[in-house]
Motif scaffolding. Structure first.
Motif, PDB file in Angstrom:
ATOM      1  N   ASN A  77       0.827  -1.215   0.000  1.00  0.00           N
ATOM      2  CA  ASN A  77       0.000   0.000   0.000  1.00  0.00           C
ATOM      3  C   ASN A  77       0.857   1.259   0.000  1.00  0.00           C
ATOM      4  OD1 ASN A  77      -2.384  -1.456  -0.044  1.00  0.00           O
ATOM      5  ND2 ASN A  77      -2.628  -1.423   2.177  1.00  0.00           N
ATOM      6  N   SER A  78       1.927   1.269   0.782  1.00  0.00           N
ATOM      7  CA  SER A  78       2.832   2.420   0.807  1.00  0.00           C
ATOM      8  C   SER A  78       3.475   2.623  -0.557  1.00  0.00           C
ATOM      9  CB  SER A  78       3.940   2.222   1.841  1.00  0.00           C
ATOM     10  OG  SER A  78       3.401   2.121   3.119  1.00  0.00           O
ATOM     11  N   PHE A  79       3.916   1.541  -1.176  1.00  0.00           N
ATOM     12  CA  PHE A  79       4.545   1.610  -2.491  1.00  0.00           C
ATOM     13  C   PHE A  79       3.576   2.198  -3.511  1.00  0.00           C
ATOM     14  CE2 PHE A  79       5.322  -0.148  -6.692  1.00  0.00           C
ATOM     15  CZ  PHE A  79       6.658   0.164  -6.888  1.00  0.00           C
ATOM     16  N   GLU A  80       2.360   1.671  -3.543  1.00  0.00           N
ATOM     17  CA  GLU A  80       1.371   2.129  -4.514  1.00  0.00           C
ATOM     18  C   GLU A  80       0.962   3.579  -4.277  1.00  0.00           C
ATOM     19  OE1 GLU A  80      -1.644  -0.915  -4.254  1.00  0.00           O
ATOM     20  OE2 GLU A  80      -0.467  -2.299  -5.505  1.00  0.00           O
ATOM     21  N   SER A  81       0.923   4.017  -3.018  1.00  0.00           N
ATOM     22  CA  SER A  81       0.514   5.393  -2.714  1.00  0.00           C
ATOM     23  C   SER A  81       1.549   6.421  -3.168  1.00  0.00           C
ATOM     24  CB  SER A  81       0.223   5.552  -1.219  1.00  0.00           C
ATOM     25  OG  SER A  81       1.423   5.496  -0.478  1.00  0.00           O
ATOM     26  N   LEU A  82       2.796   6.004  -3.364  1.00  0.00           N
ATOM     27  CA  LEU A  82       3.839   6.927  -3.834  1.00  0.00           C
ATOM     28  C   LEU A  82       3.638   7.315  -5.301  1.00  0.00           C
ATOM     29  CD1 LEU A  82       7.036   5.401  -2.207  1.00  0.00           C
ATOM     30  CD2 LEU A  82       5.821   7.475  -1.511  1.00  0.00           C
ATOM     31  N   ASN A  83       2.910   6.477  -6.053  1.00  0.00           N
ATOM     32  CA  ASN A  83       2.657   6.739  -7.469  1.00  0.00           C
ATOM     33  C   ASN A  83       3.964   7.104  -8.194  1.00  0.00           C
ATOM     34  OD1 ASN A  83       1.030   6.851  -9.733  1.00  0.00           O
ATOM     35  ND2 ASN A  83       0.595   9.030  -9.461  1.00  0.00           N
ATOM     36  N   LEU A  84       4.956   6.245  -8.061  1.00  0.00           N
ATOM     37  CA  LEU A  84       6.286   6.505  -8.614  1.00  0.00           C
ATOM     38  C   LEU A  84       6.259   6.631 -10.128  1.00  0.00           C
ATOM     39  CD1 LEU A  84       8.355   4.015  -6.439  1.00  0.00           C
ATOM     40  CD2 LEU A  84       8.395   6.505  -6.314  1.00  0.00           C
ATOM     41  N   GLN A  85       7.105   7.522 -10.625  1.00  0.00           N
ATOM     42  CA  GLN A  85       7.274   7.731 -12.062  1.00  0.00           C
ATOM     43  C   GLN A  85       8.717   7.413 -12.419  1.00  0.00           C
ATOM     44  OE1 GLN A  85       4.530   8.695 -13.975  1.00  0.00           O
ATOM     45  NE2 GLN A  85       3.502   8.367 -12.012  1.00  0.00           N
ATOM     46  N   THR A  86       8.946   6.954 -13.648  1.00  0.00           N
ATOM     47  CA  THR A  86      10.301   6.691 -14.120  1.00  0.00           C
ATOM     48  C   THR A  86      11.161   7.919 -13.895  1.00  0.00           C
ATOM     49  OG1 THR A  86       9.507   5.124 -15.765  1.00  0.00           O
ATOM     50  CG2 THR A  86      11.692   6.063 -16.129  1.00  0.00           C
ATOM     51  N   GLY A  87      12.315   7.724 -13.285  1.00  0.00           N
ATOM     52  CA  GLY A  87      13.235   8.823 -13.010  1.00  0.00           C
ATOM     53  C   GLY A  87      13.159   9.355 -11.586  1.00  0.00           C
ATOM     54  N   ASP A  88      12.135   8.960 -10.808  1.00  0.00           N
ATOM     55  CA  ASP A  88      12.056   9.395  -9.403  1.00  0.00           C
ATOM     56  C   ASP A  88      13.238   8.822  -8.626  1.00  0.00           C
ATOM     57  OD1 ASP A  88       9.700  10.787  -9.775  1.00  0.00           O
ATOM     58  OD2 ASP A  88       8.411   9.229  -8.902  1.00  0.00           O
ATOM     59  N   HIS A  89      13.859   9.666  -7.805  1.00  0.00           N
ATOM     60  CA  HIS A  89      14.969   9.218  -6.965  1.00  0.00           C
ATOM     61  C   HIS A  89      14.376   8.718  -5.654  1.00  0.00           C
ATOM     62  CE1 HIS A  89      18.875   9.389  -4.811  1.00  0.00           C
ATOM     63  NE2 HIS A  89      19.280   8.971  -5.996  1.00  0.00           N
ATOM     64  N   ILE A  90      14.728   7.490  -5.279  1.00  0.00           N
ATOM     65  CA  ILE A  90      14.126   6.858  -4.099  1.00  0.00           C
ATOM     66  C   ILE A  90      15.190   6.354  -3.134  1.00  0.00           C
ATOM     67  CG2 ILE A  90      11.994   6.195  -5.275  1.00  0.00           C
ATOM     68  CD1 ILE A  90      13.160   3.383  -5.629  1.00  0.00           C
ATOM     69  N   ARG A  91      14.786   6.242  -1.877  1.00  0.00           N
ATOM     70  CA  ARG A  91      15.573   5.572  -0.837  1.00  0.00           C
ATOM     71  C   ARG A  91      14.705   4.408  -0.379  1.00  0.00           C
ATOM     72  NH1 ARG A  91      19.692   6.487   2.329  1.00  0.00           N
ATOM     73  NH2 ARG A  91      19.918   8.658   1.715  1.00  0.00           N
ATOM     74  N   PHE A  92      15.302   3.231  -0.334  1.00  0.00           N
ATOM     75  CA  PHE A  92      14.511   2.063   0.023  1.00  0.00           C
ATOM     76  C   PHE A  92      15.353   1.063   0.800  1.00  0.00           C
ATOM     77  CE2 PHE A  92      16.436   1.407  -4.056  1.00  0.00           C
ATOM     78  CZ  PHE A  92      16.792   0.070  -4.110  1.00  0.00           C
ATOM     79  N   SER A  93      14.653   0.194   1.496  1.00  0.00           N
ATOM     80  CA  SER A  93      15.278  -0.888   2.243  1.00  0.00           C
ATOM     81  C   SER A  93      14.707  -2.200   1.721  1.00  0.00           C
ATOM     82  CB  SER A  93      14.972  -0.795   3.735  1.00  0.00           C
ATOM     83  OG  SER A  93      15.420   0.423   4.256  1.00  0.00           O
ATOM     84  N   PHE A  94      15.558  -3.196   1.693  1.00  0.00           N
ATOM     85  CA  PHE A  94      15.076  -4.509   1.297  1.00  0.00           C
ATOM     86  C   PHE A  94      15.802  -5.575   2.075  1.00  0.00           C
ATOM     87  CE2 PHE A  94      18.548  -3.569  -1.615  1.00  0.00           C
ATOM     88  CZ  PHE A  94      19.267  -4.753  -1.649  1.00  0.00           C
ATOM     89  N   GLU A  95      15.166  -6.727   2.149  1.00  0.00           N
ATOM     90  CA  GLU A  95      15.759  -7.866   2.830  1.00  0.00           C
ATOM     91  C   GLU A  95      16.294  -8.822   1.778  1.00  0.00           C
ATOM     92  OE1 GLU A  95      14.655 -11.307   6.107  1.00  0.00           O
ATOM     93  OE2 GLU A  95      13.059 -10.106   5.261  1.00  0.00           O
TER      94      GLU A  95
END
Length: 110
Positions: A77-95
């Motif tokens: 839900n958090s991912f989808e709410s960001l409505n990311l577009q190609t080229g957006d600079h992101i900070r993320f964590s993954f396991e």
């Protein structure tokens, strides 16, 4: 002769104990490295499929410039709410789980 047998038995027992301790330690290290969480920055490329997205990394990971991350259920839900577009600079964590695709645990637009 009897002293030699006793000495040999003591040395053999000590070797077995040392070898057992070393292999237990190695197993512990391998278990620790099989799952890890990483915090990364990069540029969003787009969805790879309905459950994964691709990122061009700011800094290489294991010699790779790009990575595909699976969207974890807990952050969908958090991912989808960001409505990311190609080229957006992101900070993320993954396991990272050995032998599996990395799983997203947190994401923000920078």
């Amino acid at each position: 002769m009897k002293k030699s047998i006793i000495l040999l038995t003591v040395v053999a027992t000590a070797c077995i104990v040392l070898i057992s301790g070393c292999s237990a330690q190695q197993t512990k290290v391998n278990s620790k490295n099989s799952n890890s969480t990483q915090n990364i920055t990069g540029t969003y490329v787009g969805l790879a499929d309905s459950n994964s997205f691709e990122v061009t990394l700011d800094n290489k990971i294991n010699g790779q410039n790009e990575i595909v991350i699976r969207i974890g259920d807990s952050v969908r839900n958090s991912f989808e709410s960001l409505n990311l577009q190609t080229g957006d600079h992101i900070r993320f964590s993954f396991e990272s789980i050995k032998g599996q695709q990395p799983i997203l645990t947190d994401i923000n637009i920078q």
